[in-house]
Design an enzyme around this catalytic site. Structure first.
Site, PDB file in Angstrom:
ATOM      1  N   HIS A 227      -8.068 -73.871 -43.033  1.00  0.00           N
ATOM      2  CA  HIS A 227      -7.057 -74.464 -42.157  1.00  0.00           C
ATOM      3  C   HIS A 227      -5.639 -74.096 -42.627  1.00  0.00           C
ATOM      4  O   HIS A 227      -4.840 -73.565 -41.855  1.00  0.00           O
ATOM      5  CB  HIS A 227      -7.249 -75.988 -42.149  1.00  0.00           C
ATOM      6  CG  HIS A 227      -6.246 -76.740 -41.336  1.00  0.00           C
ATOM      7  ND1 HIS A 227      -6.534 -77.283 -40.117  1.00  0.00           N
ATOM      8  CD2 HIS A 227      -4.938 -77.034 -41.576  1.00  0.00           C
ATOM      9  CE1 HIS A 227      -5.451 -77.884 -39.632  1.00  0.00           C
ATOM     10  NE2 HIS A 227      -4.459 -77.748 -40.506  1.00  0.00           N
ATOM     11  N   GLU A 228      -5.369 -74.367 -43.888  1.00  0.00           N
ATOM     12  CA  GLU A 228      -4.019 -74.076 -44.405  1.00  0.00           C
ATOM     13  C   GLU A 228      -3.755 -72.569 -44.379  1.00  0.00           C
ATOM     14  O   GLU A 228      -2.635 -72.132 -44.141  1.00  0.00           O
ATOM     15  CB  GLU A 228      -3.843 -74.639 -45.819  1.00  0.00           C
ATOM     16  CG  GLU A 228      -3.980 -76.158 -45.909  1.00  0.00           C
ATOM     17  CD  GLU A 228      -3.134 -76.925 -44.907  1.00  0.00           C
ATOM     18  OE1 GLU A 228      -2.087 -76.406 -44.467  1.00  0.00           O
ATOM     19  OE2 GLU A 228      -3.537 -78.042 -44.532  1.00  0.00           O
TER      20      GLU A 228
ATOM     21  N   HIS B 152      -2.531 -71.626 -41.026  1.00  0.00           N
ATOM     22  CA  HIS B 152      -1.082 -71.850 -40.905  1.00  0.00           C
ATOM     23  C   HIS B 152      -0.331 -70.707 -41.588  1.00  0.00           C
ATOM     24  O   HIS B 152       0.669 -70.200 -41.078  1.00  0.00           O
ATOM     25  CB  HIS B 152      -0.679 -73.157 -41.595  1.00  0.00           C
ATOM     26  CG  HIS B 152      -0.960 -74.386 -40.807  1.00  0.00           C
ATOM     27  ND1 HIS B 152      -0.532 -74.554 -39.520  1.00  0.00           N
ATOM     28  CD2 HIS B 152      -1.604 -75.535 -41.146  1.00  0.00           C
ATOM     29  CE1 HIS B 152      -0.910 -75.761 -39.092  1.00  0.00           C
ATOM     30  NE2 HIS B 152      -1.570 -76.358 -40.055  1.00  0.00           N
TER      31      HIS B 152
ATOM     32  N   HIS C 230      -0.245 -67.586 -39.558  1.00  0.00           N
ATOM     33  CA  HIS C 230       0.677 -67.741 -38.433  1.00  0.00           C
ATOM     34  C   HIS C 230       2.111 -67.411 -38.895  1.00  0.00           C
ATOM     35  O   HIS C 230       2.870 -66.760 -38.191  1.00  0.00           O
ATOM     36  CB  HIS C 230       0.596 -69.191 -37.933  1.00  0.00           C
ATOM     37  CG  HIS C 230       1.140 -69.413 -36.554  1.00  0.00           C
ATOM     38  ND1 HIS C 230       1.315 -70.669 -36.028  1.00  0.00           N
ATOM     39  CD2 HIS C 230       1.550 -68.562 -35.601  1.00  0.00           C
ATOM     40  CE1 HIS C 230       1.805 -70.573 -34.797  1.00  0.00           C
ATOM     41  NE2 HIS C 230       1.958 -69.302 -34.516  1.00  0.00           N
TER      42      HIS C 230
HETATM   43 ZN   LIG Z   1      -2.467 -78.238 -40.159  1.00  0.00          ZN
END
Ligand SMILES: [Zn+2]
Length: 702
Positions: A485-486, A489, A492
């Site tokens: 998940h991190e 990010h 992105h």
């Molecule tokens: Zn998040």
């Protein structure tokens, strides 16, 4: 030279001292104010080059320096650092608030927007200017003088209250230690958790074991400790943190010190006042002005629809749990401190594996290469570690990695700080250290961009020493998901191809769409294709048995109804709190939460539970009237991922779809509306079905 004022490369963490902070902030604020003074007096027509770019340069220096201070404050917190941080935070906040209200700058942006240059600018630069105008209005630029002063004051007070909310929570979390000296009380607790608890006790020269409220200690204890009394003690301490009922945080009986209750009331009043100054009804409308969702009612409808769909599944989950607790564990009542414990036992029985077994297959030494290999295949990138001796880090646990394209050209870099430790903020998060942007300068026409850098932080258990041997860190499957998940990010931020600061990477992306790339990455943790390559037993190196993975998969939606309802409960609480709740009225935030629970929850926590006092997302972070965005973005990410699932070749690790995802979603950052990006990738507007299907709440497509 002050290392915080060196912008030539990576941060010089080893050289940064607390005493550098105030002089650096003071110099940067002084320089920036001087520059802005010159720009304000410039009578030439405002252009990108004489106006936007120099201001972006100046503000970037401030945000890079202050970003390092914030980062250190979050990962290696000390009383001195915290003091310096809190002393400078209002100055930085005040500077940005002044900028946001500077009438002359506002006029210049309007002039630029209406001028001849605008139409010739890139879409990204146009978006930067449009966002500036919007933010000026939200920042009070159109307010008359006396209201502006009050607006500024509110911003400062809110920032200080939010920071204190987090400090109180961290202090309250640190204040409680459960000291156990009798090994007989510890049955069920896994060895590595005991080992860590033993080390904590040893550090205090104490016998026995010491458990804390930090996640790697608290969560497994709640899940595995057979001793119900022990679980109850931990649960009470955890769920009353930073409240008037928190006895550990105020042993002297002086409950005022770390109690977040008055801060919550103050924050809500100030937000309401701010909203009304700006001409909105409520703070939720302010929050949604920069988001993909358009009105509070639309969000409440969205959450309500999901709650309706999830409720029967949550009721089924709870019924099963109750029946199991009574039949197998002789627990006729199911208390709040039994839920995780009973759930784990039920899951063990039904799916016959435990997280402890799974953990053996997720040593850091397999997970990181596996994750890097996956994104390497999806996007054609290469990730390599940077030799620690050649750079400066804030802690021996931190690492730095380079991302290069297929030709070996550097795209970006990221720091990884994976383990929990005292003085480090809880949870997982990504932060930008340096953003991709054009750095050719006004006079130097040669086109050059700077490579972005990200911080990725988690709170996992670190490596544990067994005599001579150090065993690599072992991650639970949930932790692997958090890491993915991190990292999503991070990608992105790092894989952006936009060259203008305000909209490159995650900058300028609508809040409720910002979790798309992160939640998208989580899906790969449920693919055998990915796991079979990644998971290797820490001792034997054997790959994870397919049978074990199939059981994990079968257990994936275990209690998905309860979990979704819990998230919806928080999201509804947050939205009502900032929409139709009266902060000046008789009702407290806690009472509102109780009402929301009455309406949607199937599990009502005990009366002493003070969840709002630790809800730092909305009181100490940026998620006010925005908590719903996790679910909103889950719809987007599930739907985006379903395009990989639909790949006719039968493989989700598909570079063609991957490159399209990079191009239409990751690369464009905030340079266009998230809905447009989504449609460009998916070929249509987002649909809710994939999320429900991924959660076991709808039939699979025919
Ligand atoms: Zn998040």
């Amino acid at each position: 030279m002050n290392p915080l004022l060196d912008f030539s490369g990576l941060p010089r963490f080893a050289e940064i001292r607390t005493e550098h902070i105030t002089p650096a902030v003071s110099q940067l604020l002084g320089d920036n104010r001087a520059l802005i003074g010159r720009i304000r007096q410039d009578t030439d027509l405002p252009t990108w080059d004489n106006f936007v770019q120099p201001m972006a340069d100046a503000n970037e220096r401030l945000s890079r320096a202050w970003g390092q201070v914030s980062h250190l404050n979050a990962v290696v917190n000390t009383p001195e650092l915290r003091e310096a941080y809190n002393a400078n935070l209002p100055l930085v906040t005040q500077y940005y608030a002044e900028l946001a209200q500077d009438q002359t700058l506002f006029e210049k942006f309007k002039e630029l927007r209406g001028g001849r240059e605008f139409e010739g600018l890139s879409a990204a630069r146009q978006k930067v200017i449009e966002n500036e105008l919007r933010d000026f209005r939200l920042g009070g630029a159109e307010l008359p003088a006396e209201k502006k002063a009050r607006f500024l004051q509110i911003q400062e007070e809110l920032s200080a209250l939010g920071s204190r909310f987090n400090d109180n929570l961290l202090d309250a979390t640190n204040a409680f230690v459960l000291h156990v000296e009798d090994a007989g009380e510890l049955s069920g607790i896994p060895d590595d958790v005991l080992q860590t608890a033993r080390e904590v006790a040893e550090r205090d020269n104490a016998a026995g074991w010491k458990f804390t409220l930090h996640a790697p200690s608290y969560l497994p204890l709640m899940q595995y400790a057979d001793n119900r009394e022990l679980r109850e003690k931990m649960y009470r301490a955890y769920s009353t943190r930073a409240s008037e009922l928190d006895t550990a945080a105020s042993p002297s009986g002086d409950t005022g010190n770390l109690d977040n209750t008055p801060l919550i009331a103050g924050i809500l009043e100030l937000r309401k006042e701010e909203a009304q100054l700006l001409g909105f009804e409520c703070y939720a409308e302010v929050s949604l002005a920069t988001k993909m969702a358009s009105t509070p009612a639309q969000v409440l409808d969205f959450l309500g629809e999901l709650a309706t769909k999830a409720r029967p599944y949550a009721e089924r989950d709870l019924k099963e749990l109750r029946q199991f607790a009574a039949a197998k564990l002789q627990l006729d009542t199911l208390e709040a401190w039994d839920l995780a414990y009973v759930s784990e036992k039920l899951r063990l029985e039904r799916y016959a594996f435990s997280e402890q077994e799974v953990k053996q297959y997720f040593p850091e030494t397999s997970v990181l290469p596996g994750m890097f290999g996956l994104v390497g295949n999806l996007y054609g990138i290469n990730i390599t570690p940077v030799e620690a001796t050649t750079i400066q880090l804030w802690h021996p646990d931190a690492k730095l990695f380079n991302i290069a394209d297929s030709e070996g050209k550097l795209i970006g870099r990221f720091y990884l700080d994976l383990y929990a430790r005292p003085g480090k903020r809880g949870g997982g998060w990504m932060d930008d250290a340096i953003s991709r942007r054009y750095v050719g300068g006004v006079d130097n026409r040669e086109y050059a961009v700077q490579a972005p850098v990200a911080y990725l932080n988690c709170n996992f258990s670190g490596p544990v020493s067994h005599g001579e041997k150090v065993r690599p860190a072992l991650f639970t499957h949930d932790e692997v998901i958090t890491l993915f998940h991190e990292f999503g990010h991070g990608l992105h931020h790092l894989l952006t191809r936009v060259d203008d600061l305000g909209v490159s990477g995650i900058h300028g992306v609508e809040w409720d769409a910002v979790e798309l790339p992160s939640q998208f990455m989580e899906n790969f943790c449920w693919e055998w294709e990915v796991i079979s390559r990644m998971a290797r037993h820490v001792d034997t190196g054997a790959s994870m048995p397919r049978e074990l993975f199939d059981k994990m998969l079968a257990g994936k939606n275990f209690q998905s109804g309860l979990q979704m309802l819990r998230q919806l409960e928080f999201a509804l609480f947050d939205m009502h709190l900032h929409f139709d709740f009266d902060p000046y009225g008789q009702k407290t935030a806690q009472q509102l939460l109780d009402e929301v629970r009455e309406q949607v929850a199937v599990i009502i926590p005990p009366g002493f539970n003070r969840f709002p006092n630790s809800f730092s997302h909305i009181f100490g972070g940026g998620y006010a009237a925005g908590y719903y965005s996790y679910k909103w973005a889950e719809v987007l990410s599930a739907d985006a991922y379903s395009m990989f699932e639909e790949n006719p070749a039968g493989t989700v690790v598909n570079s063609e779809t991957g490159l399209r995802f990079w191009k239409e979603i990751l690369a464009v950052g905030g340079s266009r509306p998230a809905l447009e990006s989504f449609i460009a990738f998916r070929g249509r507007e987002p649909e809710i079905n994939a999320l429900l299907r991924h959660n076991g709440m709808a039939p699979a497509p025919a």
